[in-house]
Design an enzyme around this catalytic site. Structure first.
Site, short mmCIF file in Angstrom:
data_model
loop_
_atom_site.label_atom_id
_atom_site.label_comp_id
_atom_site.label_asym_id
_atom_site.label_seq_id
_atom_site.Cartn_x
_atom_site.Cartn_y
_atom_site.Cartn_z
N CYS B 12 37.34 52.87 71.93
CA CYS B 12 36.99 52.56 70.73
C CYS B 12 36.10 51.25 70.70
O CYS B 12 35.85 50.73 71.76
CB CYS B 12 38.39 52.12 69.91
SG CYS B 12 39.06 50.75 70.70
N HIS B 73 43.74 43.15 73.58
CA HIS B 73 45.22 42.83 72.75
C HIS B 73 45.38 41.17 72.45
O HIS B 73 46.46 41.19 71.64
CB HIS B 73 46.37 43.03 73.85
CG HIS B 73 46.17 44.59 74.45
ND1 HIS B 73 46.13 44.52 75.85
CD2 HIS B 73 46.24 45.51 73.95
CE1 HIS B 73 45.95 45.85 76.29
NE2 HIS B 73 46.05 46.66 75.03
N CYS B 95 40.02 42.15 70.63
CA CYS B 95 39.37 43.08 69.74
C CYS B 95 39.36 42.54 68.37
O CYS B 95 40.33 41.82 67.74
CB CYS B 95 40.20 44.39 69.47
SG CYS B 95 39.80 45.30 68.03
N HIS B 123 54.51 45.55 73.65
CA HIS B 123 53.19 45.64 73.98
C HIS B 123 52.55 44.25 73.76
O HIS B 123 52.98 43.43 72.96
CB HIS B 123 52.83 46.52 72.80
CG HIS B 123 51.30 47.12 73.12
ND1 HIS B 123 50.22 46.35 72.61
CD2 HIS B 123 50.81 48.35 73.43
CE1 HIS B 123 49.04 46.89 73.02
NE2 HIS B 123 49.50 48.13 73.67
N GLU B 125 49.77 43.38 72.39
CA GLU B 125 49.11 42.91 71.23
C GLU B 125 50.18 42.49 70.22
O GLU B 125 50.03 41.52 69.66
CB GLU B 125 48.74 44.22 70.70
CG GLU B 125 47.97 43.83 69.15
CD GLU B 125 47.43 45.25 68.69
OE1 GLU B 125 47.02 46.03 69.22
OE2 GLU B 125 47.46 45.54 67.36
N CYS B 187 43.71 50.09 62.81
CA CYS B 187 42.27 50.26 62.61
C CYS B 187 41.80 51.66 62.46
O CYS B 187 42.70 52.40 62.96
CB CYS B 187 41.67 49.75 64.08
SG CYS B 187 41.82 50.85 65.46
N SER B 215 48.96 53.46 78.40
CA SER B 215 48.46 53.25 77.22
C SER B 215 49.20 53.67 76.03
O SER B 215 49.43 54.85 76.08
CB SER B 215 47.10 53.86 77.08
OG SER B 215 46.77 53.92 75.93
N ASN B 217 48.37 53.96 72.77
CA ASN B 217 47.94 54.91 71.89
C ASN B 217 47.59 56.27 72.39
O ASN B 217 47.59 57.13 71.92
CB ASN B 217 46.61 54.19 71.34
CG ASN B 217 45.48 54.26 72.08
OD1 ASN B 217 44.78 55.18 72.19
ND2 ASN B 217 45.28 53.29 72.97
N SER B 259 41.49 53.61 75.21
CA SER B 259 40.96 52.83 76.51
C SER B 259 40.52 53.72 77.74
O SER B 259 40.46 53.45 78.97
CB SER B 259 42.11 52.04 76.92
OG SER B 259 43.39 52.96 77.06
#
Lengths: 279, 279
Positions: B12, B73, B95, B123, B125, B187, B215, B217, B259
């Protein structure tokens, strides 16, 4: 036959307050007392008030007005200001919860949100609220999809709507807006009345919803009950009850809208008790 | 056999930016370049960067750091401030969308909302975001019910979560809060990637989701695909593909997480093309 009467059916805080204010007024002023539109959405109560000299008008310029009562649903700030200029006395019986919703609508407008109002476009509460929400307000009824929105959206809802309507509109709005500010302006009394009605409707064979056919929240109670109980009637008074309704019925549930007077609900209970012994 | 590769699978904007920043840095600085935790949740990419002299550390006080890279993150403001004091160079590869979410968290705190953060507590983030949201923040994962809330609630969400998680939490929150302010911090890239993956999963017999097992996502992409396509595998590299997977398969779909480097996805496509002709 067992009769279960909802504790939360009948006059809500705002309606009781408006009726009390009006009655008190008639003790002092004998004529020229007008409500701007029927005080509440209950023809029998409005008729009773008419006997006490309180009439309804749609024209704030009518020459015979001495006192003008603003009903529970409120009015736009423009109409209010215009009425004030007329020289007669203006009594504001707007429900305090509706007033609060109007203030939130105004706040969202001031904060430059695109205002989304969930409710029935033709309902006087919604029509008055539109004025506070500004020119760019969008109204979405319970059955309409949410149109494309801007990135900052503020949401308010007619005080007598169901939470499910708000949830649906908010979820759809999340598909457009990046920032959402929501004021849940549904009044607690509405939420609790609906919740109790659903519970009763589940436990009875027949559900009778009492209140004005022109009352949105009474109609809503009837519609929700129809989804739960197989046999539901929406009546305004005991006179509408038909003997045949009770055939095979062991349990009856009764509730009323926010504008249904207690004496009408009591009348329904009495009538049912009169019919039931023989069954 | 037909192979359908997702256009939105792979790096991304934020991950590409962080990898580019890191690579550019290695052209100038030869040693002492560290990322605080693995730069992205992709072991193969992290290994590749290690060959270029970029290592991962969990200790901002380590004496051999010359440049410390903050990964996509983000980190808490406390850790960031402490790193700045260390005397080495700090490169912030957070990000920009995560940064924005951090700012919204801070804004909600300043506006005295009770902050509700939707996401995975473990996580990085989310852990960094907690700091910006203040001491009274509540974290709710996708599978947890919303606890009782105060009357003014602000909601933000981990940037890589699904909109359905936000909708669910918002609806439950409406049962408690009277005022809700929501920043939809998911996002666009996540939303579009998930949407495309669901579309592809519907049209194929086998779905291969490529990316780090660590990961979130990518795992999410695999889980959503499992609900749609009968045969789904989550792999990190082409080496994991087994010949038997393609038995009776006419259409294969491939996607990757935010990622997942393009070269790994390309490797998967090549391997499938190599196996497929004989079928």
């Amino acid at each position: 036959m067992q009769i279960k009467v909802a504790k939360r059916g009948g006059f809500c805080f705002g309606v009781k307050r408006a009726v009390d204010m009006t009655r008190k007024l008639t003790e002092k002023v004998r004529d020229g007392v007008y409500t701007l539109g029927p005080l509440i959405h209950n023809p029998q109560m409005v008729e009773k008030l008419a006997l006490q000299g309180v009439n309804s008008t749609d024209d704030i310029h009518a020459s015979n007005i001495k006192v003008l009562i603003i009903r529970t649903h409120g009015v736009s700030s423009k109409i209010y200001a215009e009425a004030l200029k007329m020289g007669y006395k203006v009594v504001d019986a707007t429900c305090p919860f509706v007033k609060k919703a109007q203030q939130y609508a105004q706040l969202l407008k001031q904060e430059k949100y695109q205002v989304l109002l969930v409710g029935d476009k033709n309902h006087p509460e919604v029509q008055a609220m539109l004025d506070f929400a500004g020119d760019n307000v969008i109204t979405v009824s319970n059955s309409e999809p949410v149109p494309a929105l801007k990135s900052r959206v503020g949401i308010i809802i007619q005080t007598t709507q169901d939470i499910k309507a708000l949830e649906r509109v908010v979820c759809e709005s999340l598909g457009y807006a990046k920032e959402l500010k929501i004021y849940n302006t549904i009044c607690d009394s509405t939420a609790l009345r609906l919740r109790e009605a659903k519970k009763i409707a589940k436990a009875v064979d027949l559900m009778i919803v009492v209140g004005g056919k022109n009352s949105a929240n009474t109609t809503q109670l009837a519609n929700f009950s129809k989804g739960i109980c197989g046999k539901v009637y929406h009546i305004e008074t005991a006179d509408e009850i038909q003997d045949g309704w009770l055939d095979g019925v062991k349990k009856v549930g009764i509730t009323g809208g926010a504008s249904t007077p207690q004496w009408i609900i009591d009348g329904v209970v009495e009538k049912l008790q009169k019919i039931s012994p023989g069954r």
